[in-house]
Design a protein around this motif. Structure first.
Motif, PDB file in Angstrom:
ATOM      1  N   ALA A  13     -72.572 -34.477  -5.035  1.00  0.00           N
ATOM      2  CA  ALA A  13     -72.573 -35.004  -3.663  1.00  0.00           C
ATOM      3  C   ALA A  13     -73.822 -35.828  -3.377  1.00  0.00           C
ATOM      4  CB  ALA A  13     -72.447 -33.854  -2.664  1.00  0.00           C
ATOM      5  N   ALA A  14     -74.962 -35.349  -3.844  1.00  0.00           N
ATOM      6  CA  ALA A  14     -76.213 -36.083  -3.615  1.00  0.00           C
ATOM      7  C   ALA A  14     -76.207 -37.413  -4.358  1.00  0.00           C
ATOM      8  CB  ALA A  14     -77.411 -35.231  -4.035  1.00  0.00           C
ATOM      9  N   ALA A  15     -75.682 -37.413  -5.581  1.00  0.00           N
ATOM     10  CA  ALA A  15     -75.651 -38.647  -6.374  1.00  0.00           C
ATOM     11  C   ALA A  15     -74.706 -39.684  -5.773  1.00  0.00           C
ATOM     12  CB  ALA A  15     -75.251 -38.335  -7.820  1.00  0.00           C
ATOM     13  N   VAL A  16     -73.521 -39.253  -5.363  1.00  0.00           N
ATOM     14  CA  VAL A  16     -72.549 -40.205  -4.826  1.00  0.00           C
ATOM     15  C   VAL A  16     -72.977 -40.712  -3.451  1.00  0.00           C
ATOM     16  CG1 VAL A  16     -70.933 -38.589  -3.695  1.00  0.00           C
ATOM     17  CG2 VAL A  16     -70.070 -40.675  -4.749  1.00  0.00           C
ATOM     18  N   ARG A  17     -73.719 -39.905  -2.711  1.00  0.00           N
ATOM     19  CA  ARG A  17     -74.252 -40.349  -1.414  1.00  0.00           C
ATOM     20  C   ARG A  17     -75.114 -41.594  -1.582  1.00  0.00           C
ATOM     21  NH1 ARG A  17     -79.069 -39.793   0.667  1.00  0.00           N
ATOM     22  NH2 ARG A  17     -79.266 -40.226   2.880  1.00  0.00           N
ATOM     23  N   GLU A  18     -75.840 -41.656  -2.673  1.00  0.00           N
ATOM     24  CA  GLU A  18     -76.701 -42.817  -2.945  1.00  0.00           C
ATOM     25  C   GLU A  18     -75.887 -44.102  -3.148  1.00  0.00           C
ATOM     26  OE1 GLU A  18     -80.033 -42.885  -2.805  1.00  0.00           O
ATOM     27  OE2 GLU A  18     -79.971 -40.789  -2.185  1.00  0.00           O
ATOM     28  N   ARG A  19     -74.596 -43.973  -3.438  1.00  0.00           N
ATOM     29  CA  ARG A  19     -73.745 -45.143  -3.674  1.00  0.00           C
ATOM     30  C   ARG A  19     -72.862 -45.480  -2.470  1.00  0.00           C
ATOM     31  NH1 ARG A  19     -73.745 -42.422  -8.695  1.00  0.00           N
ATOM     32  NH2 ARG A  19     -71.707 -41.485  -8.405  1.00  0.00           N
ATOM     33  N   ALA A  20     -73.039 -44.775  -1.361  1.00  0.00           N
ATOM     34  CA  ALA A  20     -72.231 -45.029  -0.164  1.00  0.00           C
ATOM     35  C   ALA A  20     -72.402 -46.472   0.305  1.00  0.00           C
ATOM     36  CB  ALA A  20     -72.633 -44.059   0.953  1.00  0.00           C
ATOM     37  N   HIS A  21     -71.374 -46.974   0.963  1.00  0.00           N
ATOM     38  CA  HIS A  21     -71.413 -48.316   1.553  1.00  0.00           C
ATOM     39  C   HIS A  21     -71.443 -48.125   3.064  1.00  0.00           C
ATOM     40  CE1 HIS A  21     -70.694 -52.603   1.904  1.00  0.00           C
ATOM     41  NE2 HIS A  21     -69.728 -52.348   2.775  1.00  0.00           N
ATOM     42  N   ALA A  22     -72.646 -48.090   3.628  1.00  0.00           N
ATOM     43  CA  ALA A  22     -72.822 -47.807   5.055  1.00  0.00           C
ATOM     44  C   ALA A  22     -73.703 -48.855   5.734  1.00  0.00           C
ATOM     45  CB  ALA A  22     -73.405 -46.410   5.224  1.00  0.00           C
ATOM     46  N   PRO A  23     -73.349 -50.154   5.608  1.00  0.00           N
ATOM     47  CA  PRO A  23     -74.207 -51.193   6.174  1.00  0.00           C
ATOM     48  C   PRO A  23     -74.194 -51.247   7.700  1.00  0.00           C
ATOM     49  CG  PRO A  23     -72.187 -52.174   5.361  1.00  0.00           C
ATOM     50  CD  PRO A  23     -72.168 -50.720   4.949  1.00  0.00           C
ATOM     51  N   TYR A  24     -73.208 -50.644   8.344  1.00  0.00           N
ATOM     52  CA  TYR A  24     -73.093 -50.739   9.804  1.00  0.00           C
ATOM     53  C   TYR A  24     -73.743 -49.558  10.506  1.00  0.00           C
ATOM     54  CZ  TYR A  24     -70.004 -54.211   7.969  1.00  0.00           C
ATOM     55  OH  TYR A  24     -69.516 -55.258   7.243  1.00  0.00           O
TER      56      TYR A  24
END
Length: 137
Positions: A13-24
């Protein structure tokens, strides 16, 4: 759930959080779940310019589980950078309910540690599930 399972969920979960697409929103979320065969499946939030049309991390993890052949959530962990525990939104609680039991652990954490533990029944009491749609004879 064993300590190695929890460690594996947290790492995913911590690793995939780093790849989130949350520009807004600028609010990155990662989720990882444990399926009935011991597989770990992860997802992150993916925002869209047609905000708020996007995908929650939990929905991504569930989709990954289904794509891999899993059908039951044994535990799920949500990781976000917040001083307070971040729990699944209402829609994701219902998504989790489709594949989990009332006692299924739902964990919330920061990037550093697990902050809170709940069961599905605590977050979605008296829920509507697949068994309500069972067709009688």
């Amino acid at each position: 759930m064993t300590e190695p399972d929890l460690d594996a969920l947290f790492e995913a979960a911590a690793a995939v959080r780093e790849r989130a697409h949350a520009p807004y929103s600028g609010f990155s979320v990662g989720a990882a779940l444990l399926d009935e065969a011991g597989g770990i499946h992860a997802g992150c939030n993916v925002e869209n310019a047609a905000y708020p049309v996007g995908t929650c991390a939990e929905a991504g993890a569930i989709a990954a589980m289904i794509a891999a052949g899993g059908r039951e959530i044994r535990a799920i962990l949500v990781v976000a950078d917040s001083p307070d525990p971040v729990t699944p939104c209402g829609a994701c609680r219902q998504r989790i309910r489709e594949f989990a039991h009332p006692g299924t652990p739902i964990l919330s954490g920061s990037p550093e540690a697990v902050q809170a533990r709940y069961t599905l029944d605590q977050l979605l009491p008296a829920s509507f599930g697949p068994e309500h749609l069972a067709h009688g004879a």
